[in-house]
Design an enzyme around this catalytic site. Structure first.
Site, PDB file in Angstrom:
ATOM      1  N   HIS A   1       1.539  40.862 -22.756  1.00 57.49           N
ATOM      2  CA  HIS A   1       0.829  40.424 -23.958  1.00 57.49           C
ATOM      3  C   HIS A   1       0.761  38.892 -23.938  1.00 57.49           C
ATOM      4  O   HIS A   1       1.717  38.244 -23.477  1.00 57.49           O
ATOM      5  CB  HIS A   1       1.593  40.816 -25.242  1.00 57.49           C
ATOM      6  CG  HIS A   1       1.367  42.223 -25.710  1.00 57.49           C
ATOM      7  ND1 HIS A   1       2.401  43.008 -26.188  1.00 57.49           N
ATOM      8  CD2 HIS A   1       0.240  42.974 -25.817  1.00 57.49           C
ATOM      9  CE1 HIS A   1       1.912  44.181 -26.561  1.00 57.49           C
ATOM     10  NE2 HIS A   1       0.607  44.192 -26.345  1.00 57.49           N
TER      11      HIS A   1
ATOM     12  N   CYS B   1       6.932  39.051 -31.209  1.00 52.82           N
ATOM     13  CA  CYS B   1       6.476  40.445 -31.296  1.00 52.82           C
ATOM     14  C   CYS B   1       6.838  41.071 -32.645  1.00 52.82           C
ATOM     15  O   CYS B   1       6.139  41.956 -33.130  1.00 52.82           O
ATOM     16  CB  CYS B   1       7.110  41.292 -30.199  1.00 52.82           C
ATOM     17  SG  CYS B   1       6.793  40.747 -28.531  1.00 52.82           S
TER      18      CYS B   1
END
Ligand code: ARG
Length: 295
Positions: free
Chosen positions: A183, A286
């Site tokens: 990511h 996150c």
């Protein structure tokens, strides 16, 4: 707020810009159902035992740290059977009270899409249902008026076009090449979202060059010449999976080199250890979705 790191040495202090903390509103999800029951990134190993109580305690420390520095944290209810829901950055992407929902690449996480969109709607955000596969603020980062958008592992390239249409902003596509950094928020930290404001030199972003292909490295170097380049060692402990309010940088205590680079530039590293959540392949950023606007 003053800490030991910020004091003394007059000569150094003269050269280091004064960073101003900006108020943040975040969405978090208590990891009550956290475990690693499947493997969708190289960090996850279902046979390694996880300690849910420890995950909750570490997460609580992050929550308390945000609140103690004046930030607001909203909570979404965790859903049984969705162990990755703690990683709220993947729940959407929000600017000016408009929330673009997500479409996960992996079926293991698709059950999270509706609960996040429902939360946005119930909390006064305009919800836009996505068409293309993308994983929200895990892959989309707002820097000033520009959105940096990652692809290569999760979000597809077409989602970047959709993103530009929805928010009517410039979108810069970046290609991730190392499966550990799947990511964008594992390879870039947005330190100061205000580009060019004020006289102080601003790093703007920090990133891990080796996580990107050659063309993306070129784009980043040209666009952000003052950016902090983080070492592979600090990248490998998820040093870049950090949140910043423009002054305080909430980050893993393990990325000591990155912490020193930040201090040199006037930022204040605030260490929070989320080692248990790293077993799921996630860290501080996150677990943090920024809520921009919406009331
Ligand atoms: N286990 C989760 C996944 O692989 C971790 C997500 C981490 N989130 C992030 N924003 N990087 O999808």
């Amino acid at each position: 707020m003053s800490t030991q790191n910020e004091t003394i040495d007059q000569t150094a202090a003269a050269a280091v810009p004064e960073r101003i903390a900006q108020h943040r509103r975040y969405l978090m999800c208590r990891p009550e159902h956290f475990t690693v029951s499947y493997r969708i990134n190289p960090w996850m190993e279902p046979t390694t035992p996880t300690d849910t109580a420890k995950a909750v305690a570490q997460w609580q420390e992050l929550y308390d740290t945000y609140v103690s520095l004046g930030h607001e944290v909203e909570l979404i209810d965790p859903v049984p059977g969705l162990p990755d829901m703690v990683y709220t950055a993947n729940g959407g992407f929000i600017i000016d009270g408009r929330a673009l929902g997500v479409r996960f690449r992996m079926p293991e996480r698709s059950g999270e899409e509706r609960p996040f969109m429902d939360w946005f709607a119930a909390n006064g955000f305009e919800v836009i249902e996505p068409v293309e596969v993308q994983e929200g603020e895990g892959d989309f980062l707002l820097v000033g008026d520009t959105i940096l958008a990652g692809t290569g592992f999760r979000s597809v390239g077409d989602s970047h076009r959709e993103l530009a249409d929805v928010f009517e902003r410039e979108v810069i596509s970046l290609r991730l090449v190392d499966p550990r950094f799947y990511h964008l928020d594992t390879a870039i930290t947005v330190l100061d979202p205000v580009e060019g404001a004020g006289a102080a030199p601003r790093a703007g972003i920090a990133y891990l060059p080796s996580a990107f292909d050659a063309e993306s490295q070129r784009v980043l170097a040209e666009r952000y010449p003052d950016a902090i380049h983080v070492s592979d060692e600090d990248g490998a402990v998820f040093g870049l999976n950090a949140a910043s309010d423009g002054r305080h940088v909430f980050m893993t205590p393990r990325a000591t080199g990155f912490a020193a680079q930040l201090r040199e530039r006037g930022y204040v590293p605030v260490p929070v250890d989320l080692s248990e959540l790293l077993l799921g392949g996630g860290g501080i950023k996150c677990c943090t979705l920024e809520l921009r606007g919406g009331r």
